[in-house]
Design a protein around this motif. Structure first.
Motif, PDB file in Angstrom:
ATOM      1  N   LYS A  49       0.727  -1.172  -0.132  1.00  0.00           N
ATOM      2  CA  LYS A  49      -0.061   0.153   0.013  1.00  0.00           C
ATOM      3  C   LYS A  49       0.923   1.164  -0.241  1.00  0.00           C
ATOM      4  N   VAL A  50       0.188   2.326  -0.276  1.00  0.00           N
ATOM      5  CA  VAL A  50       0.950   3.506  -0.225  1.00  0.00           C
ATOM      6  C   VAL A  50       0.468   4.425   1.064  1.00  0.00           C
ATOM      7  N   LEU A  51       1.373   4.924   1.872  1.00  0.00           N
ATOM      8  CA  LEU A  51       1.044   5.537   3.148  1.00  0.00           C
ATOM      9  C   LEU A  51       1.386   7.207   2.584  1.00  0.00           C
ATOM     10  N   ILE A  52       0.381   8.007   2.671  1.00  0.00           N
ATOM     11  CA  ILE A  52       0.739   9.475   2.289  1.00  0.00           C
ATOM     12  C   ILE A  52       0.439  10.219   3.549  1.00  0.00           C
ATOM     13  N   PHE A  53       1.565  10.940   3.814  1.00  0.00           N
ATOM     14  CA  PHE A  53       1.694  11.795   5.182  1.00  0.00           C
ATOM     15  C   PHE A  53       1.390  13.219   4.609  1.00  0.00           C
ATOM     16  N   GLY A  54       0.257  13.570   4.995  1.00  0.00           N
ATOM     17  CA  GLY A  54      -0.390  15.063   4.554  1.00  0.00           C
ATOM     18  C   GLY A  54       0.260  15.852   5.588  1.00  0.00           C
ATOM     19  N   TYR A  55       0.994  17.083   5.151  1.00  0.00           N
ATOM     20  CA  TYR A  55       1.447  18.015   6.271  1.00  0.00           C
ATOM     21  C   TYR A  55       1.375  19.414   5.388  1.00  0.00           C
ATOM     22  N   ALA A  56       1.982  20.026   6.273  1.00  0.00           N
ATOM     23  CA  ALA A  56       2.285  21.842   6.023  1.00  0.00           C
ATOM     24  C   ALA A  56       3.590  22.043   6.637  1.00  0.00           C
ATOM     25  N   GLU A  57       4.410  22.967   6.180  1.00  0.00           N
ATOM     26  CA  GLU A  57       5.608  23.166   6.574  1.00  0.00           C
ATOM     27  C   GLU A  57       5.373  23.977   8.129  1.00  0.00           C
ATOM     28  N   TRP A  58       4.316  24.671   7.997  1.00  0.00           N
ATOM     29  CA  TRP A  58       4.013  25.249   9.645  1.00  0.00           C
ATOM     30  C   TRP A  58       3.490  24.478  10.603  1.00  0.00           C
ATOM     31  N   CYS A  59       2.976  23.245  10.243  1.00  0.00           N
ATOM     32  CA  CYS A  59       2.484  22.438  11.268  1.00  0.00           C
ATOM     33  C   CYS A  59       3.366  21.863  12.135  1.00  0.00           C
ATOM     34  N   THR A  60       2.962  22.315  13.662  1.00  0.00           N
ATOM     35  CA  THR A  60       3.788  21.845  14.746  1.00  0.00           C
ATOM     36  C   THR A  60       3.688  20.395  14.830  1.00  0.00           C
ATOM     37  N   TYR A  61       2.393  19.785  14.766  1.00  0.00           N
ATOM     38  CA  TYR A  61       2.182  18.350  14.867  1.00  0.00           C
ATOM     39  C   TYR A  61       2.773  17.626  13.757  1.00  0.00           C
ATOM     40  N   CYS A  62       3.008  18.277  12.566  1.00  0.00           N
ATOM     41  CA  CYS A  62       3.427  17.560  11.560  1.00  0.00           C
ATOM     42  C   CYS A  62       5.078  17.237  11.865  1.00  0.00           C
ATOM     43  N   ARG A  63       5.540  18.427  12.097  1.00  0.00           N
ATOM     44  CA  ARG A  63       6.907  18.230  12.671  1.00  0.00           C
ATOM     45  C   ARG A  63       7.093  17.367  14.008  1.00  0.00           C
ATOM     46  N   LYS A  64       6.329  17.382  14.940  1.00  0.00           N
ATOM     47  CA  LYS A  64       6.304  16.442  16.064  1.00  0.00           C
ATOM     48  C   LYS A  64       6.246  15.021  15.513  1.00  0.00           C
ATOM     49  N   LEU A 114      -7.867  17.177   2.578  1.00  0.00           N
ATOM     50  CA  LEU A 114      -6.903  17.457   3.611  1.00  0.00           C
ATOM     51  C   LEU A 114      -6.918  18.657   4.299  1.00  0.00           C
ATOM     52  N   THR A 115      -7.973  18.641   5.566  1.00  0.00           N
ATOM     53  CA  THR A 115      -8.228  19.836   6.270  1.00  0.00           C
ATOM     54  C   THR A 115      -7.513  19.983   7.627  1.00  0.00           C
ATOM     55  N   SER A 116      -7.084  18.779   8.077  1.00  0.00           N
ATOM     56  CA  SER A 116      -6.700  18.429   9.328  1.00  0.00           C
ATOM     57  C   SER A 116      -5.179  18.052   9.291  1.00  0.00           C
ATOM     58  N   LEU A 117      -4.067  18.658   9.963  1.00  0.00           N
ATOM     59  CA  LEU A 117      -2.787  18.268   9.579  1.00  0.00           C
ATOM     60  C   LEU A 117      -2.309  17.750  11.041  1.00  0.00           C
ATOM     61  N   PRO A 118      -1.438  16.741  11.018  1.00  0.00           N
ATOM     62  CA  PRO A 118      -1.130  15.998   9.806  1.00  0.00           C
ATOM     63  C   PRO A 118      -2.362  14.952   9.518  1.00  0.00           C
ATOM     64  N   THR A 119      -2.388  14.396   8.386  1.00  0.00           N
ATOM     65  CA  THR A 119      -3.448  13.231   8.078  1.00  0.00           C
ATOM     66  C   THR A 119      -2.547  12.264   7.275  1.00  0.00           C
ATOM     67  N   ALA A 132      -8.340   7.573   5.902  1.00  0.00           N
ATOM     68  CA  ALA A 132      -7.703   8.345   6.583  1.00  0.00           C
ATOM     69  C   ALA A 132      -7.486   8.333   7.793  1.00  0.00           C
ATOM     70  N   GLN A 133      -6.574   8.987   8.419  1.00  0.00           N
ATOM     71  CA  GLN A 133      -6.552   9.236   9.875  1.00  0.00           C
ATOM     72  C   GLN A 133      -5.960  10.409   9.991  1.00  0.00           C
ATOM     73  N   PRO A 134      -6.565  11.376  10.448  1.00  0.00           N
ATOM     74  CA  PRO A 134      -6.065  12.748  10.845  1.00  0.00           C
ATOM     75  C   PRO A 134      -5.578  12.704  12.371  1.00  0.00           C
ATOM     76  N   GLY A 135      -4.647  13.605  12.503  1.00  0.00           N
ATOM     77  CA  GLY A 135      -4.022  13.984  13.816  1.00  0.00           C
ATOM     78  C   GLY A 135      -2.892  13.442  14.063  1.00  0.00           C
ATOM     79  N   PHE A 136      -2.156  13.931  15.089  1.00  0.00           N
ATOM     80  CA  PHE A 136      -0.910  13.406  15.720  1.00  0.00           C
ATOM     81  C   PHE A 136      -1.031  12.121  16.266  1.00  0.00           C
ATOM     82  N   LEU A 137      -0.470  11.053  15.842  1.00  0.00           N
ATOM     83  CA  LEU A 137      -0.421   9.669  16.361  1.00  0.00           C
ATOM     84  C   LEU A 137       0.869   9.221  16.861  1.00  0.00           C
ATOM     85  N   PRO A 138       0.816   8.966  18.539  1.00  0.00           N
ATOM     86  CA  PRO A 138       2.026   8.577  18.909  1.00  0.00           C
ATOM     87  C   PRO A 138       2.254   7.183  18.454  1.00  0.00           C
ATOM     88  N   GLN A 139       3.647   6.628  18.353  1.00  0.00           N
ATOM     89  CA  GLN A 139       4.255   5.472  18.054  1.00  0.00           C
ATOM     90  C   GLN A 139       3.350   4.217  18.495  1.00  0.00           C
TER      91      GLN A 139
END
Length: 167
Positions: A49-64, A114-119, A132-139
């Motif tokens: 499968k393909v896993l797409i990490f939807g993000y934005a440069e300014w997104c704190t939780y994407c960087r996290k 894609l309206t919630s980051l990350p998704t 799709a699964q939106p939001g920060f996900l801990p390991q």
């Protein structure tokens, strides 16, 4: 210095900064990210499968996610076992190829809603969006979710039942 020299210097610095930032993102996550077109080709060839990490440069939780979750070796093993990973910048005007069609990254983000980051988006080897699964996900949440979708268990049982059998 004339205007032409200044322009060339500026373009060179911009290219160097962009390249350095891309290398920093890879170093942060420890992941090998593929272009969407390449990922879909590999997924089809390898039955992944393909896993797409939807993000934005300014997104704190994407960087996290990039700094705290993706570097985990167990998580990376799960990803590489079942998926070909892709980053999708939700604000990019760069071209991407999805299901054989060229589209701007931001247009694909709109198509995916894609309206919630990350998704994270799960796409099968034929290019069908599975979910799709939106939001920060801990390991400790993300890894079982990746296995749940990666093993196709989502088609036969709910996530709670999957978790009961995979403790």
């Amino acid at each position: 210095m004339n205007l032409k020299s200044l322009t060339l210097l500026f373009v060179g610095l911009l290219f160097a900064c962009t390249s350095a930032y891309a290398q920093e993102r890879i170093a942060e996550s420890g992941m090998k990210w593929y272009s969407l077109e390449e990922a879909q080709k590999i997924a089809k060839e390898e039955g992944k499968k393909v896993l797409i990490f939807g993000y934005a440069e300014w997104c704190t939780y994407c960087r996290k996610m990039r700094r705290e979750v993706y570097p985990d070796s167990t998580l990376q093993s799960t990803i590489y076992d079942y998926y070909v990973p892709v980053e999708l910048n939700s604000e990019s005007d760069e071209d991407v190829v999805f299901n054989g069609q060229k589209i701007k990254g931001m247009e694909l983000a709109r198509y995916l809603r894609l309206t919630s980051l990350p998704t994270h988006y799960f796409v099968d080897s034929e290019g069908k969006i599975l979910g799709a699964q939106p939001g920060f996900l801990p390991q400790e949440v993300f890894d079982p979710l990746l296995r749940y979708v990666g093993t196709d268990s989502f088609g036969t049982m709910d996530f709670e039942k999957f978790m009961e059998g995979n403790q």
